[in-house]
Design a protein around this motif. Sequence first.
Motif, PDB file in Angstrom:
ATOM      1  N   GLY A 159      81.346  63.383  37.228  1.00 27.17           N
ATOM      2  CA  GLY A 159      82.084  62.210  36.743  1.00 27.17           C
ATOM      3  C   GLY A 159      83.537  62.481  36.369  1.00 27.17           C
ATOM      4  O   GLY A 159      84.296  61.546  36.107  1.00 27.17           O
ATOM      5  N   LEU A 160      83.961  63.770  36.342  1.00 27.94           N
ATOM      6  CA  LEU A 160      85.333  64.082  35.912  1.00 27.94           C
ATOM      7  C   LEU A 160      86.261  64.204  37.135  1.00 27.94           C
ATOM      8  O   LEU A 160      85.975  64.965  38.064  1.00 27.94           O
ATOM      9  N   TYR A 161      87.359  63.452  37.088  1.00 24.80           N
ATOM     10  CA  TYR A 161      88.288  63.403  38.233  1.00 24.80           C
ATOM     11  C   TYR A 161      89.728  63.486  37.765  1.00 24.80           C
ATOM     12  O   TYR A 161      90.075  63.025  36.678  1.00 24.80           O
ATOM     13  N   ARG A 162      90.573  64.044  38.616  1.00 28.38           N
ATOM     14  CA  ARG A 162      92.015  63.935  38.448  1.00 28.38           C
ATOM     15  C   ARG A 162      92.458  62.664  39.179  1.00 28.38           C
ATOM     16  O   ARG A 162      92.329  62.560  40.401  1.00 28.38           O
ATOM     17  N   PHE A 163      92.936  61.700  38.428  1.00 31.36           N
ATOM     18  CA  PHE A 163      93.438  60.455  39.014  1.00 31.36           C
ATOM     19  C   PHE A 163      94.957  60.567  39.099  1.00 31.36           C
ATOM     20  O   PHE A 163      95.622  60.895  38.103  1.00 31.36           O
ATOM     21  N   VAL A 164      95.499  60.340  40.274  1.00 31.05           N
ATOM     22  CA  VAL A 164      96.945  60.417  40.487  1.00 31.05           C
ATOM     23  C   VAL A 164      97.403  59.063  41.024  1.00 31.05           C
ATOM     24  O   VAL A 164      96.783  58.530  41.953  1.00 31.05           O
ATOM     25  N   SER A 170      84.451  48.633  40.732  1.00 29.54           N
ATOM     26  CA  SER A 170      83.581  49.699  41.242  1.00 29.54           C
ATOM     27  C   SER A 170      83.615  50.931  40.337  1.00 29.54           C
ATOM     28  O   SER A 170      82.884  51.886  40.558  1.00 29.54           O
ATOM     29  N   ALA A 171      84.489  50.937  39.317  1.00 25.30           N
ATOM     30  CA  ALA A 171      84.572  52.111  38.435  1.00 25.30           C
ATOM     31  C   ALA A 171      84.582  51.681  36.981  1.00 25.30           C
ATOM     32  O   ALA A 171      85.221  50.688  36.633  1.00 25.30           O
ATOM     33  N   THR A 172      83.876  52.445  36.149  1.00 23.29           N
ATOM     34  CA  THR A 172      84.036  52.247  34.700  1.00 23.29           C
ATOM     35  C   THR A 172      84.304  53.611  34.062  1.00 23.29           C
ATOM     36  O   THR A 172      83.744  54.631  34.473  1.00 23.29           O
ATOM     37  N   VAL A 173      85.176  53.601  33.070  1.00 25.44           N
ATOM     38  CA  VAL A 173      85.690  54.842  32.494  1.00 25.44           C
ATOM     39  C   VAL A 173      85.055  55.107  31.148  1.00 25.44           C
ATOM     40  O   VAL A 173      84.928  54.209  30.330  1.00 25.44           O
ATOM     41  N   GLU A 177      97.475  51.979  30.021  1.00 28.07           N
ATOM     42  CA  GLU A 177      98.217  52.056  31.292  1.00 28.07           C
ATOM     43  C   GLU A 177      97.327  52.674  32.386  1.00 28.07           C
ATOM     44  O   GLU A 177      97.265  52.187  33.517  1.00 28.07           O
ATOM     45  N   VAL A 178      96.628  53.755  32.022  1.00 30.93           N
ATOM     46  CA  VAL A 178      95.765  54.424  33.008  1.00 30.93           C
ATOM     47  C   VAL A 178      94.598  53.504  33.382  1.00 30.93           C
ATOM     48  O   VAL A 178      94.247  53.362  34.572  1.00 30.93           O
ATOM     49  N   ARG A 179      93.990  52.859  32.380  1.00 33.16           N
ATOM     50  CA  ARG A 179      92.856  51.961  32.657  1.00 33.16           C
ATOM     51  C   ARG A 179      93.289  50.829  33.592  1.00 33.16           C
ATOM     52  O   ARG A 179      92.565  50.468  34.525  1.00 33.16           O
ATOM     53  N   GLN A 180      94.495  50.306  33.359  1.00 30.50           N
ATOM     54  CA  GLN A 180      94.992  49.223  34.214  1.00 30.50           C
ATOM     55  C   GLN A 180      95.165  49.731  35.659  1.00 30.50           C
ATOM     56  O   GLN A 180      94.778  49.063  36.620  1.00 30.50           O
ATOM     57  N   ALA A 181      95.742  50.920  35.772  1.00 29.76           N
ATOM     58  CA  ALA A 181      95.959  51.470  37.122  1.00 29.76           C
ATOM     59  C   ALA A 181      94.633  51.731  37.820  1.00 29.76           C
ATOM     60  O   ALA A 181      94.501  51.506  39.034  1.00 29.76           O
ATOM     61  N   LEU A 182      93.633  52.192  37.056  1.00 28.57           N
ATOM     62  CA  LEU A 182      92.300  52.407  37.647  1.00 28.57           C
ATOM     63  C   LEU A 182      91.712  51.078  38.110  1.00 28.57           C
ATOM     64  O   LEU A 182      91.129  50.977  39.202  1.00 28.57           O
ATOM     65  N   HIS A 183      91.897  50.068  37.294  1.00 27.61           N
ATOM     66  CA  HIS A 183      91.366  48.755  37.658  1.00 27.61           C
ATOM     67  C   HIS A 183      92.071  48.235  38.903  1.00 27.61           C
ATOM     68  O   HIS A 183      91.430  47.734  39.835  1.00 27.61           O
ATOM     69  N   ASP A 184      93.401  48.392  38.940  1.00 30.88           N
ATOM     70  CA  ASP A 184      94.148  47.930  40.117  1.00 30.88           C
ATOM     71  C   ASP A 184      93.696  48.672  41.374  1.00 30.88           C
ATOM     72  O   ASP A 184      93.681  48.117  42.468  1.00 30.88           O
ATOM     73  N   PHE A 190      84.398  59.320  34.386  1.00 36.48           N
ATOM     74  CA  PHE A 190      83.861  58.006  34.739  1.00 36.48           C
ATOM     75  C   PHE A 190      82.407  57.889  34.293  1.00 36.48           C
ATOM     76  O   PHE A 190      81.632  58.848  34.419  1.00 36.48           O
ATOM     77  N   ASP A 191      82.026  56.689  33.813  1.00 35.96           N
ATOM     78  CA  ASP A 191      80.601  56.338  33.701  1.00 35.96           C
ATOM     79  C   ASP A 191      80.090  55.992  35.093  1.00 35.96           C
ATOM     80  O   ASP A 191      79.035  56.419  35.510  1.00 35.96           O
ATOM     81  N   LYS A 192      80.904  55.165  35.751  1.00 37.55           N
ATOM     82  CA  LYS A 192      80.553  54.752  37.116  1.00 37.55           C
ATOM     83  C   LYS A 192      81.710  55.183  38.014  1.00 37.55           C
ATOM     84  O   LYS A 192      82.839  54.702  37.863  1.00 37.55           O
ATOM     85  N   THR A 193      81.414  56.115  38.912  1.00 45.35           N
ATOM     86  CA  THR A 193      82.457  56.713  39.751  1.00 45.35           C
ATOM     87  C   THR A 193      82.905  55.706  40.815  1.00 45.35           C
ATOM     88  O   THR A 193      82.064  54.999  41.372  1.00 45.35           O
TER      89      THR A 193
END
Length: 483
Positions: free
Chosen positions: A223-228, A259-262, A247-254, A187-190
Amino acid sequence: MHNLGTDVVVTGAGPTGLMLAHELALAGVDVVVLERHPERTGLSKALNLQPRTAEMLELRGLLDGVEARSYATVQDGHFAMIPVGYDGWDTRFPFQLGIPQAAVEGFLEERLAAQGTKVMRGSEVVDFVQDKDSVTVRYRTDGGETRLRAKFLVGCDGSRSVVRKGLGMGFPGVDGEGFGVVADVLFDKTPAGAQKQWRTMRNIGEPTGETTFKGLIPLGEPGLYRFVYGDRASRPADMRSTVTHDEVRQALHDSYGESATVSEIRWASRFSDAARQAEHYRAGRVLLAGDAAHIHFPAGGQGLNLGVQDAMNLGWKLAATVHGWAGDDLLDTYEAERHPVGAQVLHNVAAQLGLTPRSHESRALRAVFADLAALPEVSRYLSGMVSGLGIRYETYGTSHAALGTRLTDQDVLTDTGPIRPSTLFHNGDFVLLTTTPAHIDAARSQAPRLTTQLVTELPWPSTEAVLYRPDGYACWTAPTPPR
Ligand SMILES: Cc1cc2nc3c(=O)[nH]c(=O)nc-3n(C[C@H](O)[C@H](O)[C@H](O)COP(=O)(O)OP(=O)(O)OC[C@H]3O[C@@H](n4cnc5c(N)ncnc54)[C@H](O)[C@@H]3O)c2cc1C
């Protein structure tokens, strides 16, 4: 038996195969590990070692090396994302170690090489035939196909095991209905609320809807995370399809909105909620361990740990059989002991999935369950189940309280001062703790490879000796004779 290439062929250099090969090599067994990948992938599905796995590594003097590669100490475990503590257990390691699976594999492969056993990479097992005396394994390399004859073959080749399929072994269970995705995201912004360092399972993940879930685990680098994330009620048409970054970016946004930028998605993969277990773990000279024997949704952080613990159970038994001081009876106890443990894990995973808040009633059930899990006895029960600390193997003979239980590794007193019993297990022998030298011969008759330690007292009343198996479970005791 003539012209054998080796004693044991292990298929697969995942955590299970590497641990098993380590145990066999330690016991002086000639072992060949065949791994289809030409290089280590460096990718990690699992991120944790449970306390019982840490105890087992400590028995072999391997824990320091693993700890040096870990990046987090996590004070609790979880059951359906509800935190459960390990503090009710008598263990030196009442925590999980945060360590990527690839780091565990790398370390075990190094230790194996130090014992003189190299993984034969780029070697894909195609099939095998077994007869009364041996198994002949056919494998494929760049250079063509080769055959290798051995006394035993162990399939540690993961969920789609060629060895299991080659046996025609039943693999009953349920097909998955949903899917999950793991993605390592920089993440740039966690996201707001994300833990900076992984110290607890509290607020690491949660159900987000009736069937959906998400989680964010720090990976030890800023800034490095395991997103599940995933949905237990729907799945893509092709579960093997590549997970796209979109697909991952969409799920992060949802999940986290603005509050997060990748900055980068390093790796992503799908997983299923299928649950299956091999009908048997042994068919003649062929055995199964780890994901080759059982698969389940990764709830509770159990799969890798279960496989490593399978390997610790099987290693010394197979070595004893190869060396000829034990026969089928001992080797059959591998399935007798580990099949129920695997079944229990599938059972607890199903229970965890059952706590998904799908309805008004199940939300209420989950809330009540969370209250119960906060009670020390319940927390102990649940953490014992997901970690393996709660295992007690069935033993025959007497009903002594120690039998079938694990070494807790509390100091024992000797004439020269206190020692940690785990230090006696480094060479993979049976270990006898006794207050009376007279028991040494009796123990040696049951366990030819024996390390003995005279102690001034034992933690059980009316007990003069306790014999531990190489995997740290008590298997024989000698009572104090009546006056
Ligand atoms: C998303 C996800 C998250 C997970 N998280 C956790 C967790 O946090 N904690 C935990 O404990 N577990 C977790 N698990 C489970 C864990 O990753 C597995 O249980 C573990 O990898 C099993 O190890 P294994 O050695 O039995 O099999 P694998 O790791 O699958 O290794 C099998 C090896 O065999 C090789 N192989 C396969 N076929 C052949 C062949 N024909 N010839 C030669 N080699 C072959 C493969 O290349 C591979 O190297 C997770 C799983 C998933 C999917």
